[in-house]
Design a protein around this motif. Structure first.
Motif, short mmCIF file in Angstrom:
data_model
loop_
_atom_site.label_atom_id
_atom_site.label_comp_id
_atom_site.label_asym_id
_atom_site.label_seq_id
_atom_site.Cartn_x
_atom_site.Cartn_y
_atom_site.Cartn_z
N ALA A 83 0.68 -1.37 0.09
CA ALA A 83 0.13 -0.02 -0.10
C ALA A 83 0.77 1.35 -0.09
O ALA A 83 1.90 1.36 0.80
CB ALA A 83 -0.79 -0.02 1.25
N LEU A 107 -3.94 0.49 3.38
CA LEU A 107 -4.34 -0.64 2.91
C LEU A 107 -5.70 -0.84 2.25
O LEU A 107 -6.18 -1.33 1.56
CB LEU A 107 -4.17 -1.68 3.86
CG LEU A 107 -4.52 -3.28 3.66
CD1 LEU A 107 -3.71 -3.88 2.46
CD2 LEU A 107 -4.20 -3.92 5.01
N LEU A 115 -6.05 0.53 -0.90
CA LEU A 115 -5.31 -0.22 -2.21
C LEU A 115 -6.43 -1.42 -2.39
O LEU A 115 -6.42 -1.77 -3.50
CB LEU A 115 -4.18 -0.75 -1.41
CG LEU A 115 -3.36 -1.74 -2.39
CD1 LEU A 115 -2.97 -1.43 -3.70
CD2 LEU A 115 -2.38 -2.48 -1.62
#
Length: 150
Positions: A105, A110, A113
């Motif tokens: 990421a 995260l 992503l």
């Protein structure tokens, strides 16, 4: 002396999988058009070995992506650095990968992503939270190949 390498990934639709991974990683799909034109004109390649995908001529059953900052051969379009090659095979994927890609990421984190990869066609499989040892998602690309978003 360090060796040059590329990661080769079996596929059922090399151009489509190359498009997915190029978008996922921020890489560029290689353009072998000039090489294909040369080989066709010289009679070293038949039209049956060529397809058109998104306005580009490509070798049937093959597509590659490369890091946009790495050198490449202008005549062949082949990257000379970080590179993934997708090659069509007749069988479908069966079982777990023995090798996989970890996509890390960026500044968005995260969750951003994973959401972006889902919009490209990836499927989340399992969230893994190992506390201080790490937090990631196991995902599948459009052909079912496992990879991790971390």
């Amino acid at each position: 002396m360090a060796l040059h390498w590329k990661l080769v990934i079996d596929s059922n639709d090399a151009p489509a999988l190359a498009d997915f991974w190029a978008a996922a990683l921020g890489y560029e799909v290689e353009d072998p058009g000039a090489l294909i034109d040369h080989l066709l004109a010289a009679g070293h390649l038949g039209e049956d070995a060529v397809i058109e995908h998104r306005g580009r001529r490509m070798f049937r059953g093959f597509a590659a992506i490369r890091h946009p900052e790495d050198p490449f051969d202008a005549t062949s379009g082949i990257g000379q650095g970080r590179r993934l090659l997708f090659q069509d095979v007749p069988e479908r994927k069966d079982g777990k990968n023995r090798l996989h890609i970890d996509v890390h990421a960026g500044p968005g984190g995260l969750e951003a992503l994973v959401a972006r990869l889902e919009t490209l066609g990836a499927t989340p499989v399992q969230e893994v939270d190992k506390g201080p040892a790490g937090h990631w998602w196991i995902m599948r690309d459009p052909e079912g190949n496992e990879f991790c978003a971390a």
